[in-house]
Design an enzyme around this catalytic site. Structure first.
Site, PDB file in Angstrom:
ATOM      1  N   LYS A 109       0.819  -1.212   0.000  1.00  0.00           N
ATOM      2  CA  LYS A 109       0.000   0.000   0.000  1.00  0.00           C
ATOM      3  C   LYS A 109       0.864   1.279   0.000  1.00  0.00           C
ATOM      4  O   LYS A 109       2.038   1.243   0.329  1.00  0.00           O
ATOM      5  CB  LYS A 109      -0.925   0.003   1.223  1.00  0.00           C
ATOM      6  CG  LYS A 109      -1.927  -1.157   1.220  1.00  0.00           C
ATOM      7  CD  LYS A 109      -2.868  -1.091   0.044  1.00  0.00           C
ATOM      8  CE  LYS A 109      -3.986  -2.107   0.084  1.00  0.00           C
ATOM      9  NZ  LYS A 109      -3.576  -3.473  -0.290  1.00  0.00           N
TER      10      LYS A 109
HETATM   11  C1  PLP Z   1      -9.565  -2.551  -1.929  1.00  0.00           C
HETATM   12  C2  PLP Z   1      -9.028  -3.369  -0.773  1.00  0.00           C
HETATM   13  N1  PLP Z   1      -9.828  -3.655   0.255  1.00  0.00           N
HETATM   14  C3  PLP Z   1      -9.397  -4.361   1.310  1.00  0.00           C
HETATM   15  C4  PLP Z   1      -8.108  -4.847   1.370  1.00  0.00           C
HETATM   16  C5  PLP Z   1      -7.714  -5.704   2.513  1.00  0.00           C
HETATM   17  O1  PLP Z   1      -6.636  -5.226   3.247  1.00  0.00           O
HETATM   18  P1  PLP Z   1      -5.671  -6.218   4.058  1.00  0.00           P
HETATM   19  O2  PLP Z   1      -4.839  -6.959   3.079  1.00  0.00           O
HETATM   20  O3  PLP Z   1      -4.878  -5.283   4.915  1.00  0.00           O
HETATM   21  O4  PLP Z   1      -6.542  -7.122   4.865  1.00  0.00           O
HETATM   22  C6  PLP Z   1      -7.217  -4.554   0.321  1.00  0.00           C
HETATM   23  C7  PLP Z   1      -5.801  -4.964   0.303  1.00  0.00           C
HETATM   24  O5  PLP Z   1      -5.335  -6.012   0.467  1.00  0.00           O
HETATM   25  C8  PLP Z   1      -7.696  -3.814  -0.790  1.00  0.00           C
HETATM   26  O6  PLP Z   1      -6.904  -3.539  -1.830  1.00  0.00           O
END
Ligand code: PLP
Length: 374
Positions: free
Chosen positions: A189
């Site tokens: 990110k």
């Molecule tokens: C659009 C979106 N929503 C939710 C997530 C979930 O985040 P995490 O991987 O930190 O659980 C991500 C990334 O992985 C994402 O790109």
């Protein structure tokens, strides 16, 4: 991660001042033992709230958990429907299903690849409880329009901000004009932990105490479990990493935007389409998408040339096996299906060099100039 002439990420490049500042802080934390919900976490929560212009921020274990806990705190559960978009990452819809509600997956727009708010309005029914918008690839959804739709139908409004930290919609940053903004700090990110991390941003005080309890076993105090909570706290070491990086985020986002401009200019005469964005402040270019009918051939060509391009996302959510019988669609999300087959992401990170940009653009250009493109 090595071996690419144009890699996808530059994780080491995100640690200016590592030895003099971050490492001593981590060393102190390791020796202090302030591992769970200590000062490092509350300090980062305040820093992030200030950066966003949010009332409060609650740090949690991941972006997926941020969505799940936010929906839970807002009282969304069995019998409810949450309208969201088929063109997103798995967690957007899985979080809805995890709290027992039904994700209703509508299409995205062909021009900006973001949730089609007209399709969302058409999908509102008697069970609809919330609208969950996704600022996909780093570009802000029109929050004034989303807010108006939510108000008109009496819906809660939640934002999946995982890819868009720093992006503005109108005068505000995303994550500040809704019932909850949900953030991921996964390593790829724009603001990244060295592992998993997430947060929920809030525009008022209504749910902050509840979320602080929910992330910590539902406890108001040790052994006083007031609600069915989770174990999902932002880790203290990750909070130090994030607080160290946050002051650089604006510069990094600006650099991302400059690279995106170069891509658009250098590739502008080729038979490609781009995610359309009319205001620079709305996009923080987490990902740079290009669209072509010959996506798979171009993808193979780029990778053979040492350019680490990637497809985000090859299967829209309504076609994922996990959501069969779990999510529903109204109108078939045809644009999302097309984008899944016709888009790829070019490498884009703040420290990408001019030589790497030239290499990536040279490879795309050659593809269309030679037999591959015919
Ligand atoms: C659009 C979106 N929503 C939710 C997530 C979930 O985040 P995490 O991987 O930190 O659980 C991500 C990334 O992985 C994402 O790109």
């Amino acid at each position: 991660m090595g071996g690419w002439r144009v890699p996808r990420y530059d994780y080491p490049g995100q640690y200016p001042g590592l030895a003099g500042s971050l490492l001593p802080q981590i060393e102190r934390l390791l020796l202090d033992g302030d591992y769970i919900l200590g000062d490092a976490v509350s300090r980062f929560e305040r820093d992030l709230a200030d950066f966003l212009g949010a009332h409060a921020v609650v740090g949690v274990g991941s972006g997926t958990d941020a969505l799940t806990l936010a929906l839970d705190a807002l009282g969304i559960g069995p019998g409810d429907e949450v309208i969201t978009v088929a063109n997103s990452f798995y967690s957007t819809a899985s979080a809805v299903a995890r709290v027992g509600a039904t994700p209703v997956l509508v299409d995205c727009r062909a021009d900006n690849y973001l949730i089609d708010l007209d399709a969302a309005a058409a999908a509102v029914g008697p069970r609809t409880k919330a609208l969950l918008v996704v600022h996909l690839y780093g570009q802000a959804v029109d929050m004034a329009a989303a807010g108006e739709l939510a108000r008109r139908h009496g819906l809660l409004l939640v934002e999946d901000c995982a890819q868009a930290i720093g992006a503005h919609s109108g005068a505000s940053r995303v994550g500040t004009d809704s019932d909850a903004g949900c953030w991921s700090f996964a390593p790829s990110k724009n603001l990244a932990a060295a592992g998993d991390g997430g947060a929920i941003s809030l525009r008022d005080d209504r749910h902050s105490e509840q979320l602080r309890m929910l992330r910590h076993f539902g406890q108001a105090a040790q052994n006083d479990h007031r609600m069915l909570g989770y174990n999902s706290r932002l880790d203290s070491i990750q909070a130090l990493v994030l607080a160290h990086k946050l002051p650089h985020l604006e510069d990094w986002n600006r650099q991302r935007s400059q690279v995106a401009h170069q891509y658009r200019t250098m590739l502008g005469d080729l038979p490609l389409r781009f995610q359309q964005c009319h205001d620079d402040k709305e996009h923080v270019y987490h990902l740079f998408q290009i669209e072509t009918e010959r996506r798979d051939q171009l993808m193979a060509h780029l990778r053979a040339d040492g350019v680490d391009a990637v497809v985000r996302y090859p299967v829209p959510l309504h076609l994922q096996p996990a959501f069969q019988g779990v999510a529903r669609t109204g109108q078939r999300p045809e644009v999302s299906e097309r984008l899944a087959q016709q888009t790829l992401c070019l490498p884009l990170f703040p420290s990408i060099t001019q030589e790497q940009i030239d290499l990536a653009c040279g490879s795309v250009t050659r593809f269309f100039e030679t037999a591959h493109g015919a």
